[in-house]
Design an enzyme around this catalytic site. Structure first.
Site, mmCIF file in Angstrom:
data_model
loop_
_atom_site.group_PDB
_atom_site.id
_atom_site.type_symbol
_atom_site.label_atom_id
_atom_site.label_comp_id
_atom_site.label_asym_id
_atom_site.label_seq_id
_atom_site.Cartn_x
_atom_site.Cartn_y
_atom_site.Cartn_z
ATOM 1 N N LYS A 113 0.835 -1.279 0.037
ATOM 2 C CA LYS A 113 0.039 -0.113 0.000
ATOM 3 C C LYS A 113 0.690 1.141 0.223
ATOM 4 C CE LYS A 113 -2.046 1.545 3.938
ATOM 5 N NZ LYS A 113 -1.465 2.655 4.363
ATOM 6 N N ASN A 114 1.771 1.222 1.011
ATOM 7 C CA ASN A 114 2.735 2.577 0.846
ATOM 8 C C ASN A 114 3.839 2.449 0.018
ATOM 9 O OD1 ASN A 114 1.125 2.973 3.293
ATOM 10 N ND2 ASN A 114 3.067 2.453 4.335
ATOM 11 N N ARG B 142 -4.534 11.239 4.629
ATOM 12 C CA ARG B 142 -3.546 11.581 4.924
ATOM 13 C C ARG B 142 -2.152 11.441 3.678
ATOM 14 N NH1 ARG B 142 -0.880 13.338 7.046
ATOM 15 N NH2 ARG B 142 0.990 12.632 6.937
ATOM 16 N N CYS C 278 -4.192 12.213 13.377
ATOM 17 C CA CYS C 278 -5.304 11.317 13.363
ATOM 18 C C CYS C 278 -5.257 10.476 14.598
ATOM 19 C CB CYS C 278 -4.565 10.326 12.063
ATOM 20 S SG CYS C 278 -3.601 9.922 12.246
ATOM 21 N N ARG D 187 -0.155 14.845 12.555
ATOM 22 C CA ARG D 187 0.976 14.488 11.333
ATOM 23 C C ARG D 187 0.961 15.514 11.299
ATOM 24 N NH1 ARG D 187 -1.061 9.465 10.496
ATOM 25 N NH2 ARG D 187 0.953 8.735 9.163
ATOM 26 N N PRO D 188 1.799 16.115 11.881
ATOM 27 C CA PRO D 188 3.180 17.577 10.786
ATOM 28 C C PRO D 188 3.374 17.267 9.338
ATOM 29 C CG PRO D 188 4.681 16.326 12.279
ATOM 30 C CD PRO D 188 2.981 15.845 12.629
ATOM 31 N N ILE D 189 3.261 18.367 8.768
ATOM 32 C CA ILE D 189 4.081 18.238 7.333
ATOM 33 C C ILE D 189 5.195 19.363 7.234
ATOM 34 C CG2 ILE D 189 1.635 17.094 6.313
ATOM 35 C CD1 ILE D 189 1.283 19.807 5.607
ATOM 36 N N ASP D 190 5.689 19.882 8.273
ATOM 37 C CA ASP D 190 6.426 21.303 8.078
ATOM 38 C C ASP D 190 7.862 20.604 7.491
ATOM 39 O OD1 ASP D 190 7.021 18.646 11.274
ATOM 40 O OD2 ASP D 190 8.704 19.734 10.900
ATOM 41 N N LEU D 191 7.786 19.444 7.715
ATOM 42 C CA LEU D 191 9.232 18.658 6.472
ATOM 43 C C LEU D 191 8.925 18.935 4.752
ATOM 44 C CD1 LEU D 191 10.811 15.825 9.037
ATOM 45 C CD2 LEU D 191 11.694 17.724 8.748
ATOM 46 N N ASP E 69 4.627 0.602 11.871
ATOM 47 C CA ASP E 69 3.356 0.050 11.166
ATOM 48 C C ASP E 69 3.405 -1.784 11.563
ATOM 49 O OD1 ASP E 69 3.534 1.779 8.317
ATOM 50 O OD2 ASP E 69 2.689 2.399 10.317
ATOM 51 N N ARG F 240 -8.873 -0.335 4.671
ATOM 52 C CA ARG F 240 -7.904 0.604 3.931
ATOM 53 C C ARG F 240 -6.790 0.135 3.617
ATOM 54 N NH1 ARG F 240 -7.017 5.891 7.169
ATOM 55 N NH2 ARG F 240 -5.740 6.221 5.429
HETATM 56 C C1 EPZ Z 1 3.929 6.608 6.118
HETATM 57 O O1 EPZ Z 1 3.496 7.971 6.948
HETATM 58 C C2 EPZ Z 1 3.518 5.184 6.436
HETATM 59 N N1 EPZ Z 1 1.948 5.724 5.317
HETATM 60 C C3 EPZ Z 1 2.999 6.080 7.749
HETATM 61 O O2 EPZ Z 1 2.222 4.454 7.740
HETATM 62 C C4 EPZ Z 1 3.795 4.933 8.478
HETATM 63 O O3 EPZ Z 1 3.400 4.458 9.538
HETATM 64 C C5 EPZ Z 1 4.817 6.052 8.262
HETATM 65 O O4 EPZ Z 1 5.468 6.754 7.220
HETATM 66 C C6 EPZ Z 1 6.617 6.003 9.591
HETATM 67 O O5 EPZ Z 1 6.555 4.796 8.698
HETATM 68 C C7 EPZ Z 1 2.994 6.197 4.222
HETATM 69 O O6 EPZ Z 1 3.148 5.522 3.170
HETATM 70 C C8 EPZ Z 1 1.169 6.171 2.914
HETATM 71 P P1 EPZ Z 1 6.125 9.964 8.377
HETATM 72 P P2 EPZ Z 1 4.310 9.507 6.979
HETATM 73 O O7 EPZ Z 1 6.143 11.130 8.258
HETATM 74 O O8 EPZ Z 1 5.279 9.627 5.727
HETATM 75 C C9 EPZ Z 1 7.215 12.769 11.786
HETATM 76 C C10 EPZ Z 1 0.218 3.016 7.769
HETATM 77 O O9 EPZ Z 1 -0.313 1.946 9.099
HETATM 78 N N2 EPZ Z 1 6.937 14.189 10.993
HETATM 79 O O10 EPZ Z 1 7.348 9.186 8.451
HETATM 80 O O11 EPZ Z 1 3.113 10.106 6.849
HETATM 81 C C11 EPZ Z 1 6.032 12.277 12.384
HETATM 82 O O12 EPZ Z 1 5.175 13.039 13.108
HETATM 83 C C12 EPZ Z 1 0.698 4.121 7.765
HETATM 84 O O13 EPZ Z 1 0.364 1.788 6.713
HETATM 85 C C13 EPZ Z 1 7.274 15.838 11.333
HETATM 86 O O14 EPZ Z 1 7.630 15.931 12.602
HETATM 87 O O15 EPZ Z 1 5.003 9.278 8.930
HETATM 88 C C14 EPZ Z 1 6.542 10.963 12.737
HETATM 89 O O16 EPZ Z 1 6.823 11.156 13.927
HETATM 90 C C15 EPZ Z 1 0.639 4.849 9.330
HETATM 91 N N3 EPZ Z 1 6.828 16.738 10.843
HETATM 92 C C16 EPZ Z 1 7.749 10.083 11.903
HETATM 93 O O17 EPZ Z 1 7.650 12.216 10.893
HETATM 94 C C17 EPZ Z 1 6.740 15.864 9.047
HETATM 95 O O18 EPZ Z 1 6.964 16.735 7.737
HETATM 96 C C18 EPZ Z 1 7.658 10.040 10.597
HETATM 97 O O19 EPZ Z 1 6.582 10.380 10.203
HETATM 98 C C19 EPZ Z 1 6.458 14.691 8.652
HETATM 99 C C20 EPZ Z 1 6.534 13.776 10.011
#
Ligand code: EPZ
Length: 424
Positions: free
Chosen positions: A22-23, A92, A116, A121-125, A308, A400
């Site tokens: 999926k991812n 998301r 969620c 789920r910040p998107i600052d990065l 996950d 999902r």
């Molecule tokens: C991906 O989400 C996956 N989703 C998630 O799987 C998975 O849990 C996650 O990566 C971690 O492996 C998909 O690929 C569609 P991140 P993503 O950005 O990219 C922080 C599932 O069950 N962060 O790697 O959104 C964040 O809060 C889903 O299949 C920031 O601080 O996760 C977290 O602590 C759930 N700023 C860490 O980074 C940002 O801009 C990792 O999050 C983005 C993230």
């Protein structure tokens, strides 16, 4: 809404085949809009999130045909570059379209995703990465308004926050960098296999990317990309979930057409519990035991133990012969499943980003409620081994991310059926 009704106590034996990841398919479908020529993606799992992504692509104007696990996408008719809240709030991962939209058209208007159940789920990065590539970003009325009026230019980007690397921020930045002028270095990039799959897809499209799979990815921008044919990697999280279904019921389960090398940390922790794990080139077999040892688990970005699989591992460890400590380093609040597992007789105490799992002799069937994709899978695993009948409500969360979930479990001998949930 539907619920699962599970009669516990059946020992699962046999083999199932892993579906596509999926991812991986979500960011790859997003990246396919970075050209006007067609792409054909094979090994696409029939999942709610994939249907949602297809709906968004069609909303943007793309022509999409999805049948027999293959998606054909013709992005040439795309004429919109906005993602309304209605789409983004249901998934998301739609944020993975932000980069490709900016790369394709130099603009995007994207609803902020919000949080969620697994945490904010910040998107600052994502925003920082795009700004470094010359994208002007404003936040207006709950929307990200992106505009690359001065064009896209490569840059050095340290892409990690307090919680380390970001999977989808790496995806977004890599996509924009692929069509930016000059060289981009992404330092502290996510190394997840799904990011490697996306990078390989982009290279096939004509992108120039090195360091794939490493924390330092170098992209030299090109002027144009083309549509390609690609097969999605197997889903490592689905694979781990079914291996735990075998382990928790004391059976022997094989997952075929998977990639054992994507599950190193998980296999290492599972082996430490005393369960026998045997891997071949593209299969993993687990042979369960009557009682297993407790282990400590800490989740990290890849190649660490995947967040996950944390909920599913917690269900398994709730029956270990001792105390396990699970520490969430990725999503510190991702423990909503603990309360529901305790309703089934588990003994789990939460302490901030740690869960203390005191193994019990047995679980007892009860009515529980699913709350997010992986927590739902954990409740089903517990229901498989709990004495008596377990009902898991709100199972739409499961669809999902798991293709043919109950069919695959039934093929292994589980007593699980889907019923209308009249009370929900
Ligand atoms: C991906 O989400 C996956 N989703 C998630 O799987 C998975 O849990 C996650 O990566 C971690 O492996 C998909 O690929 C569609 P991140 P993503 O950005 O990219 C922080 C599932 O069950 N962060 O790697 O959104 C964040 O809060 C889903 O299949 C920031 O601080 O996760 C977290 O602590 C759930 N700023 C860490 O980074 C940002 O801009 C990792 O999050 C983005 C993230």
């Amino acid at each position: 809404m539907d619920k699962f009704v599970i009669e516990g106590g059946k020992i699962l034996n046999g083999s199932i085949t892993a579906s596509g990841a999926k991812n991986s398919v979500l960011p790859i479908l997003a990246a396919s809009i970075m050209t006007d020529s067609k792409s054909v993606i094979h090994g696409v799992p029939k999942l709610q999130d994939v249907y949602t992504m297809v709906k968004i692509l069609e909303y943007l104007g793309a022509k999409v045909v999805f049948k027999n696990n293959t998606i054909e996408i013709d992005p040439s008719t795309i004429a919109r570059y906005d993602a309304p809240y209605e789409f983004v709030k249901t998934m998301r991962a739609s944020i993975s379209l932000l980069g490709p939209m900016v790369a394709r058209a130099g603009k995007a208007r994207f609803s902020l995703p919000g949080g969620c159940v697994i945490g904010p789920r910040p998107i600052d990065l994502h925003i920082k990465g795009l700004q470094k590539l010359g994208v002007d970003i404003k936040i207006e009325d709950g929307f990200i308004v992106a505009d690359a009026k001065n064009g896209l230019k490569g840059n050095y980007i340290f892409l990690a926050g307090a919680f380390g690397s970001s999977v989808l921020a790496t995806a977004n930045v890599m996509c924009v960098a692929a069509l930016s002028k000059g060289e981009t270095v992404i330092e502290f990039a996510a190394c997840e296999p799904e990011i490697t799959d996306l990078a390989n897809f982009l290279v096939k499209m004509g992108a120039k990317i090195t360091g794939i799979g490493s924390p330092c990815i170098i992209i030299n921008g090109v002027k144009k990309l083309k549509g390609v044919e690609h097969k999605i990697i197997p889903d490592r999280i689905e694979t781990g979930t079914f291996l735990l279904a075998g382990a928790i019921t004391g059976g022997k389960v094989t997952v075929e057409k998977c990639q054992p090398m994507h599950l190193g940390a998980f296999i290492e922790r599972l082996t430490e519990t005393g369960v026998q794990v045997k891997s071949g080139k593209n299969y993993i077999t687990v042979s369960g035991i009557p009682r297993w040892k407790p282990v400590d688990v800490v989740t990290f970005a890849y190649p660490g133990f995947p967040t996950d699989l944390q909920a599913q591992m917690m269900a398994f460890l709730s029956l270990a012969d001792g105390v396990s400590v699970i520490t969430e380093k990725v999503f510190p609040e991702r423990f909503i499943h603990a309360g529901e597992l305790n309703r089934l007789g588990a003994n789990i105490q939460l302490d901030g980003s740690k869960a203390i799992v005191k193994g019990v002799e047995k679980l007892l069937g009860a009515k529980v409620m699913a709350s997010d994709l992986r927590a739902s899978a954990a409740l089903v695993l517990a229901g498989l081994v709990a004495e008596g009948r377990t009902e898991v409500s709100r199972i739409y969360h499961l669809f999902r991310g798991y293709e043919k979930f109950e069919e695959k479990l039934r093929a292994l001998g589980a007593s699980i059926k889907r019923e209308k949930d009249t009370l929900q």
